[in-house]
Design an enzyme around this catalytic site. Sequence first.
Site, short mmCIF file in Angstrom:
data_model
loop_
_atom_site.label_atom_id
_atom_site.label_comp_id
_atom_site.label_asym_id
_atom_site.label_seq_id
_atom_site.Cartn_x
_atom_site.Cartn_y
_atom_site.Cartn_z
N LYS A 22 62.68 -1.61 23.24
CA LYS A 22 62.41 -1.00 24.56
C LYS A 22 60.97 -1.31 24.99
O LYS A 22 60.75 -1.73 26.12
CB LYS A 22 62.60 0.51 24.46
CG LYS A 22 62.02 1.29 25.64
CD LYS A 22 62.24 2.79 25.54
CE LYS A 22 61.20 3.49 24.73
NZ LYS A 22 59.92 3.77 25.40
N ASN A 23 60.03 -1.09 24.08
CA ASN A 23 58.62 -1.19 24.47
C ASN A 23 58.14 -2.63 24.62
O ASN A 23 57.08 -2.86 25.18
CB ASN A 23 57.75 -0.41 23.50
CG ASN A 23 57.97 1.09 23.64
OD1 ASN A 23 58.59 1.54 24.61
ND2 ASN A 23 57.50 1.86 22.68
N CYS A 118 52.66 13.39 30.45
CA CYS A 118 54.05 13.60 30.03
C CYS A 118 54.00 14.64 28.90
O CYS A 118 52.95 15.16 28.56
CB CYS A 118 54.68 12.29 29.56
SG CYS A 118 54.15 11.81 27.93
N ARG A 123 47.75 11.30 28.69
CA ARG A 123 48.03 9.85 28.77
C ARG A 123 47.38 9.22 30.01
O ARG A 123 48.04 8.74 30.92
CB ARG A 123 49.53 9.60 28.71
CG ARG A 123 50.11 10.15 27.42
CD ARG A 123 51.57 9.84 27.25
NE ARG A 123 51.78 8.42 26.94
CZ ARG A 123 53.00 7.90 26.79
NH1 ARG A 123 54.05 8.66 26.95
NH2 ARG A 123 53.15 6.62 26.52
N ASP A 308 55.35 6.61 16.91
CA ASP A 308 56.71 6.77 17.43
C ASP A 308 57.72 7.05 16.33
O ASP A 308 58.88 7.30 16.63
CB ASP A 308 57.13 5.52 18.20
CG ASP A 308 56.34 5.35 19.48
OD1 ASP A 308 56.42 4.27 20.09
OD2 ASP A 308 55.63 6.30 19.85
N ARG A 400 66.81 7.41 26.93
CA ARG A 400 65.75 6.52 27.40
C ARG A 400 65.45 5.44 26.38
O ARG A 400 65.02 4.36 26.73
CB ARG A 400 64.46 7.33 27.66
CG ARG A 400 64.57 8.33 28.77
CD ARG A 400 63.21 8.92 29.10
NE ARG A 400 62.23 7.88 29.36
CZ ARG A 400 60.97 8.15 29.70
NH1 ARG A 400 60.54 9.40 29.77
NH2 ARG A 400 60.11 7.18 29.94
C1 EPZ Z 1 52.85 2.72 24.18
O1 EPZ Z 1 52.40 3.72 25.06
C2 EPZ Z 1 54.31 3.04 23.91
N1 EPZ Z 1 55.07 2.98 25.17
C3 EPZ Z 1 54.44 4.42 23.29
O2 EPZ Z 1 55.82 4.62 22.97
C4 EPZ Z 1 53.64 4.45 21.99
O3 EPZ Z 1 53.70 5.75 21.44
C5 EPZ Z 1 52.18 4.07 22.28
O4 EPZ Z 1 52.13 2.78 22.93
C6 EPZ Z 1 51.34 4.00 21.01
O5 EPZ Z 1 51.90 3.07 20.13
C7 EPZ Z 1 55.39 1.78 25.68
O6 EPZ Z 1 55.07 0.74 25.14
C8 EPZ Z 1 56.18 1.79 26.96
P1 EPZ Z 1 48.49 3.71 24.33
P2 EPZ Z 1 50.94 3.58 25.76
O7 EPZ Z 1 47.87 3.25 25.60
O8 EPZ Z 1 50.65 2.16 26.04
C9 EPZ Z 1 45.16 6.99 25.13
C10 EPZ Z 1 57.87 5.75 22.97
O9 EPZ Z 1 58.25 6.78 22.40
N2 EPZ Z 1 44.87 6.21 26.34
O10 EPZ Z 1 48.43 2.83 23.12
O11 EPZ Z 1 50.88 4.55 26.88
C11 EPZ Z 1 46.53 7.65 25.19
O12 EPZ Z 1 46.45 8.90 25.87
C12 EPZ Z 1 56.51 5.71 23.63
O13 EPZ Z 1 58.54 4.68 23.03
C13 EPZ Z 1 43.74 6.54 27.10
O14 EPZ Z 1 43.00 7.48 26.78
O15 EPZ Z 1 50.01 4.09 24.58
C14 EPZ Z 1 46.88 7.81 23.73
O16 EPZ Z 1 46.26 8.97 23.23
C15 EPZ Z 1 55.79 7.03 23.55
N3 EPZ Z 1 43.48 5.82 28.22
C16 EPZ Z 1 46.23 6.57 23.08
O17 EPZ Z 1 45.27 6.09 24.03
C17 EPZ Z 1 44.27 4.76 28.61
O18 EPZ Z 1 43.95 4.12 29.63
C18 EPZ Z 1 47.21 5.43 22.80
O19 EPZ Z 1 47.89 5.17 24.01
C19 EPZ Z 1 45.40 4.45 27.83
C20 EPZ Z 1 45.68 5.17 26.69
#
Ligand code: EPZ
Length: 422
Positions: A22-23, A118, A123, A308, A400
Amino acid sequence: MDSIVVTGNGPLHGQIAIAGAKNACLTLMPATLLSEEPLTLTNAPRLSDIRTMSTLLESLGAEVAQMQGGQVLALASHAITNHRADYDIVRKMRASILVLGPMLAREGHAVVSLPGGCAIGARPVDLHLHALEAMGAELDLRDGYVHARAPGGLRGGRIAFPMVSVGATENALMAATLARGTTVIDNAAREPEIVDLAQCLRKMGAQIEGEGTHTITIEGVDRLGGATHAVVPDRIELGTYMLAPAICGGEVTCLGGRIDLLAAFCEKLDEAGIDVTETETGLTVARRNGRVRAVDVVTEPFPGFPTDLQAQMMALMCTAQGTSVLEERIFENRFMHAPELMRMGALIDVHGGTATVTGVETLKGAPVMATDLRASVSLILAGLAAEGETIVNRVYHLDRGYESVEEKLGGVGARIERITGQ
Ligand code: EPZ
């Protein structure tokens, strides 16, 4: 709203086919916006998030044809006719922010709704925005939207992420492919989905080096062509189904599974007394002997233990021998499955980002509530091992990220059925 009813039914035996990630698919699909040529994705998962991304891309003027029941996606954006990604779609799925980089890189302007938080956390998308600014983008945040402009086009720049972000790395990587000059991304995310995106972009003509390492270097090109690309197997679906024989007993082979996608997770299973054998068809999983042992888990960016899979691992630890400490370091509120597992008799103590689980012999089936995608599947896993019947409500969360979960688990002997709600 649908519910899923699971009744503990003893050991599981058989095979489960693992779908495309998915991701990975959610970042490969927006890549179509970078080129006028067709992009065909094979091994695509059939999930509601994929349909949501298709709707968003079509709202921008892209064409998305689903073939072979949705396993093949034929995408094309000959022209981007609408440059505004509306809140009513973006609010349903955070990954919508991934249209920002490609649309800005190709068109020089884009208006994308901020995704909002969310269930698992605030996020923010500040890292996405800083990365685009480092490539010369002018950003204006107003009315809940990012108004982005790059009048003379994006230019190569140096992006040093203060923390690892999968999505921000993906947005920056896609934008940089069409930026003038060289872009260097430091502290890049190293997830297999990033590697998969880079490999697809390279097929489209992008010049990229270093994907899968801390530093990715991109030489911008004037235009990108089309490509056909097979989506990498879903390591999170894989890990989830590997935990089914671990929590129930028996032996299950996850077809298409690869250890390199989940090395840290497989090490933890080994420590807990679960055997994982890599064969030419996938990964075969079985308990080594007797009860699973409690192990400690800390979630980290790849190649560490995936956040995840934290909820699913907690379900296993609820029935393990001993005490397990799970530390969630990626998201600030990702233990919502704990109170639901406790309704089933689990002994869990949550303090901030740490959950301490004391294993019990057996869990008891109960009505429980799904709160987010991975929490919902952890409740399914717990129900597989519990005595009696577990009813998981609000399974739209589950749909999802998991295609036909009841068929896949039913196919290896689980007693599981979907109750269609009103
Ligand atoms: C991706 O989300 C995945 N989603 C998530 O999977 C996964 O948990 C996550 O990466 C971590 O591996 C998709 O790929 C669609 P991040 P993403 O940016 O990109 C903070 C699932 O269950 N952050 O790596 O949103 C954020 O709040 C989902 O399939 C900022 O502060 O994750 C988090 O604490 C859930 N500012 C951390 O970084 C930003 O601009 C990691 O988030 C971006 C992120």
